[in-house]
Design a protein around this motif. Structure first.
Motif, PDB file in Angstrom:
ATOM      1  N   ALA A  35      10.712  -1.166  -7.294  1.00  0.00           N
ATOM      2  CA  ALA A  35      11.328  -0.912  -8.603  1.00  0.00           C
ATOM      3  C   ALA A  35      10.305  -1.039  -9.716  1.00  0.00           C
ATOM      4  CB  ALA A  35      12.488  -1.884  -8.823  1.00  0.00           C
ATOM      5  N   ARG A  36       9.410  -2.032  -9.603  1.00  0.00           N
ATOM      6  CA  ARG A  36       8.377  -2.212 -10.634  1.00  0.00           C
ATOM      7  C   ARG A  36       7.466  -0.996 -10.726  1.00  0.00           C
ATOM      8  NH1 ARG A  36       3.373  -4.767 -10.008  1.00  0.00           N
ATOM      9  NH2 ARG A  36       4.023  -5.878  -8.123  1.00  0.00           N
ATOM     10  N   ALA A  37       7.247  -0.328  -9.576  1.00  0.00           N
ATOM     11  CA  ALA A  37       6.380   0.850  -9.558  1.00  0.00           C
ATOM     12  C   ALA A  37       7.162   2.142  -9.788  1.00  0.00           C
ATOM     13  CB  ALA A  37       5.648   0.925  -8.229  1.00  0.00           C
ATOM     14  N   PRO A  51      14.546  -4.371   4.114  1.00  0.00           N
ATOM     15  CA  PRO A  51      15.394  -4.639   2.948  1.00  0.00           C
ATOM     16  C   PRO A  51      15.182  -5.998   2.299  1.00  0.00           C
ATOM     17  CG  PRO A  51      16.653  -4.956   4.964  1.00  0.00           C
ATOM     18  CD  PRO A  51      15.299  -4.450   5.387  1.00  0.00           C
ATOM     19  N   ASP A  52      13.993  -6.602   2.476  1.00  0.00           N
ATOM     20  CA  ASP A  52      13.707  -7.873   1.809  1.00  0.00           C
ATOM     21  C   ASP A  52      13.713  -7.663   0.293  1.00  0.00           C
ATOM     22  OD1 ASP A  52      12.318  -9.873   4.104  1.00  0.00           O
ATOM     23  OD2 ASP A  52      12.221  -7.731   4.517  1.00  0.00           O
ATOM     24  N   GLU A  53      14.251  -8.637  -0.434  1.00  0.00           N
ATOM     25  CA  GLU A  53      14.411  -8.501  -1.879  1.00  0.00           C
ATOM     26  C   GLU A  53      13.096  -8.252  -2.594  1.00  0.00           C
ATOM     27  OE1 GLU A  53      15.735 -10.769   0.004  1.00  0.00           O
ATOM     28  OE2 GLU A  53      17.913 -10.624  -0.268  1.00  0.00           O
ATOM     29  N   GLU A  54      12.030  -8.922  -2.146  1.00  0.00           N
ATOM     30  CA  GLU A  54      10.766  -8.774  -2.878  1.00  0.00           C
ATOM     31  C   GLU A  54      10.183  -7.372  -2.719  1.00  0.00           C
ATOM     32  OE1 GLU A  54       6.878 -10.308  -0.824  1.00  0.00           O
ATOM     33  OE2 GLU A  54       8.375 -11.888  -0.731  1.00  0.00           O
ATOM     34  N   PHE A  55      10.496  -6.689  -1.620  1.00  0.00           N
ATOM     35  CA  PHE A  55      10.006  -5.319  -1.464  1.00  0.00           C
ATOM     36  C   PHE A  55      10.768  -4.374  -2.394  1.00  0.00           C
ATOM     37  CE2 PHE A  55       9.088  -6.557   3.212  1.00  0.00           C
ATOM     38  CZ  PHE A  55       7.977  -7.282   2.809  1.00  0.00           C
ATOM     39  N   ALA A  56      12.060  -4.612  -2.530  1.00  0.00           N
ATOM     40  CA  ALA A  56      12.848  -3.801  -3.463  1.00  0.00           C
ATOM     41  C   ALA A  56      12.353  -4.002  -4.890  1.00  0.00           C
ATOM     42  CB  ALA A  56      14.323  -4.166  -3.345  1.00  0.00           C
ATOM     43  N   GLU A  57      12.030  -5.250  -5.251  1.00  0.00           N
ATOM     44  CA  GLU A  57      11.516  -5.528  -6.589  1.00  0.00           C
ATOM     45  C   GLU A  57      10.157  -4.877  -6.801  1.00  0.00           C
ATOM     46  OE1 GLU A  57      11.472  -9.749  -6.746  1.00  0.00           O
ATOM     47  OE2 GLU A  57      13.668  -9.951  -6.769  1.00  0.00           O
ATOM     48  N   PRO A  92      16.251   1.123   2.561  1.00  0.00           N
ATOM     49  CA  PRO A  92      16.164   0.052   3.561  1.00  0.00           C
ATOM     50  C   PRO A  92      16.039   0.614   4.972  1.00  0.00           C
ATOM     51  CG  PRO A  92      17.973  -0.341   2.027  1.00  0.00           C
ATOM     52  CD  PRO A  92      17.498   1.059   1.790  1.00  0.00           C
ATOM     53  N   LEU A  93      15.125   0.034   5.736  1.00  0.00           N
ATOM     54  CA  LEU A  93      14.914   0.437   7.129  1.00  0.00           C
ATOM     55  C   LEU A  93      14.780  -0.813   7.991  1.00  0.00           C
ATOM     56  CD1 LEU A  93      12.624   3.234   8.509  1.00  0.00           C
ATOM     57  CD2 LEU A  93      12.554   0.957   9.517  1.00  0.00           C
ATOM     58  N   PRO A 153       0.814  -1.224   0.000  1.00  0.00           N
ATOM     59  CA  PRO A 153       0.000   0.000   0.000  1.00  0.00           C
ATOM     60  C   PRO A 153       0.843   1.267   0.000  1.00  0.00           C
ATOM     61  CG  PRO A 153      -0.905  -1.606   1.524  1.00  0.00           C
ATOM     62  CD  PRO A 153       0.430  -2.142   1.092  1.00  0.00           C
ATOM     63  N   LEU A 154       1.985   1.260   0.710  1.00  0.00           N
ATOM     64  CA  LEU A 154       2.849   2.434   0.709  1.00  0.00           C
ATOM     65  C   LEU A 154       3.425   2.694  -0.674  1.00  0.00           C
ATOM     66  CD1 LEU A 154       5.046   2.744   3.915  1.00  0.00           C
ATOM     67  CD2 LEU A 154       2.889   3.849   3.341  1.00  0.00           C
ATOM     68  N   VAL A 155       3.815   1.622  -1.366  1.00  0.00           N
ATOM     69  CA  VAL A 155       4.326   1.769  -2.725  1.00  0.00           C
ATOM     70  C   VAL A 155       3.228   2.340  -3.630  1.00  0.00           C
ATOM     71  CG1 VAL A 155       5.230   0.534  -4.735  1.00  0.00           C
ATOM     72  CG2 VAL A 155       6.049  -0.041  -2.439  1.00  0.00           C
ATOM     73  N   ALA A 156       1.997   1.874  -3.435  1.00  0.00           N
ATOM     74  CA  ALA A 156       0.874   2.409  -4.219  1.00  0.00           C
ATOM     75  C   ALA A 156       0.691   3.898  -3.963  1.00  0.00           C
ATOM     76  CB  ALA A 156      -0.407   1.653  -3.878  1.00  0.00           C
ATOM     77  N   LEU A 157       0.772   4.296  -2.700  1.00  0.00           N
ATOM     78  CA  LEU A 157       0.627   5.711  -2.364  1.00  0.00           C
ATOM     79  C   LEU A 157       1.784   6.524  -2.933  1.00  0.00           C
ATOM     80  CD1 LEU A 157      -0.730   8.048  -0.905  1.00  0.00           C
ATOM     81  CD2 LEU A 157       0.433   7.322   1.204  1.00  0.00           C
TER      82      LEU A 157
END
Length: 414
Positions: free
Chosen positions: A46-48, A37-43, A54-55, A16-20
């Motif tokens: 990046a997609r958005a 810093p989980d890889e899937e959150f970075a991906e 990283p926190l 939701p934060l990435v959407a916002l």
């Protein structure tokens, strides 16, 4: 205009934060997300096209171990996250116009905003954990009342106890860091973090919040990140090979789900004469045999997939519940922790699916609730409700946030 968005939690907290952030950037603002810093959150970020800073530690090792986190784990993590917020947010939010925080209780975020003199906004994705005169607090690590101290219906006492447990988790670390930057100590960490006014990023049909909490909430609708990715070819072929299958997935709550959940779910779906799309998730769910009626998938476009399945069996996370509702897919919720029992009950109340009684289904009990979800009546109701789900939540929140930042707001939102 520059805005910092912060959360520590699972994908249901970060997406939701990435959407916002994506919507803020479309409106011309600079937006950065501070997240684990989980890889899937970075991906995902990046997609958005959203910068991610990283926190704190990774989330996956915390929630995907052989056992759920202990009280000792929680106390260590609380102090670590407070320190991470003071460190990371102080540098990232310098020169920014607003700071918004959500996810696992974001102690430290308001304090950084206070020091920098910028507006702070607390946002929540559900009302779980917010003080209420209508329901008790959820479980937290720390001392619990004895029966003599608080009866089961003495909600005021229970919520006072909840505030004390939050203080036990966070206050020493929080006030230590506040003192280091010249700020006075905080009495109630919970009330300090929540403020008296918060954004509620949840759909009003799925979560009508009135009277659920004593806080004043501004409900924007869920913050949905549009997903245009095509489904994998193997999944497309599986979907085309027969009648719509049943999706089964339990997201990122690996250490909480029953060990045999894949076997139980596959047996329950087969008992209804349906094929299975099994989401591996962080629990690493896998087919129980080599039969061609079950396909295991990784992270895929759920928005597209859920439009093409007969039903969605899941744990009851806010994000999955909303995605399934928007797709018009009947749901079977097997709640495990936190806010998930609420979403299970709400799905059943709306008539868009069924709620399993308890977190540990058998093949028979899950088959029974799945049978109810697969009726034509439930399918029709799910499609009707889908048309009422808002899709503009991120836009509403972005405009509110930019308005607050443009006005300067109070130094810290109250």
């Amino acid at each position: 205009m520059r805005v910092v968005l912060s959360a520590w939690g699972s994908r249901g907290d970060i997406e939701p934060l990435v959407a916002l952030a994506a919507r803020l950037r479309e409106l011309g603002a600079q937006a950065r997300v501070c997240a684990p810093p989980d890889e899937e959150f970075a991906e995902l970020a990046a997609r958005a096209g959203v910068p991610l800073v990283p926190l704190g530690p990774k989330v996956r090792p915390v929630v995907s171990g052989a056992r759920p986190p202990t009280a000792q784990d929680a106390f260590r993590l609380a102090a670590e996250l407070v320190a991470a917020r003071f460190d990371t947010l102080t540098s990232v939010a310098e020169g920014c116009d607003a700071l918004l925080a959500t996810g696992l209780l974001p102690a430290g975020a308001r304090d950084v905003a206070e020091k920098l003199g910028i507006p702070y906004v607390f946002a929540c994705l559900q009302t779980y954990g917010l003080p209420s005169r209508h329901f008790p607090p959820g479980a937290r690590p720390g001392r619990r009342s004895s029966p003599e101290e608080a009866g089961p219906t003495d909600l005021e006492v229970l919520w006072e106890e909840d505030a004390r447990r939050v203080n036990a988790l966070y206050r020493e670390a929080l006030n230590s860091h506040r003192a280091a930057i010249g700020l006075p100590p905080v009495g109630s960490v919970r009330d300090h973090v929540f403020t008296g006014r918060a954004l509620l990023a949840a759909d009003p049909v799925l979560l009508p919040w009135k009277d659920l909490t004593e806080l004043h909430l501004v409900q924007t609708g869920a913050w949905i990140l549009p997903d245009e990715r095509p489904l994998p070819a193997e999944l497309e072929a599986f979907l085309d090979a027969g009648a719509p299958p049943v999706y089964v997935g339990f997201g990122s709550i690996a250490s909480y789900v029953p060990e045999d959940i894949a076997q139980v779910a596959v047996a329950a779906v087969r008992a209804q004469g349906r094929r299975v799309v099994l989401a591996r998730g962080w629990a690493g769910l896998a087919p129980v045999d080599g039969a061609d009626d079950c396909l295991a998938v990784g992270e895929v476009n759920q928005q597209e997939l859920f439009r093409r399945v007969a039903a969605v069996v899941h744990h009851g996370g806010a994000g999955t519940t909303t995605t399934a509702a928007l797709a018009g897919a009947p749901q079977v919720v097997v709640p495990q922790i936190a806010d998930q029992p609420y979403w299970a009950a709400r799905v059943a109340e709306l008539g868009i699916g069924s709620a399993h009684d308890g977190p540990t289904p058998t093949a028979g009990s899950l088959s029974a609730v799945l049978e109810a979800a697969l009726t034509p009546e439930t399918r029709a109701r799910a499609r009707d409700v889908a048309g009422a789900i808002r899709t503009d939540g991120a836009e509403v929140a972005a405009e509110l946030l930019l308005d607050l930042a443009g006005r300067g707001g109070p130094p810290v939102s109250a």
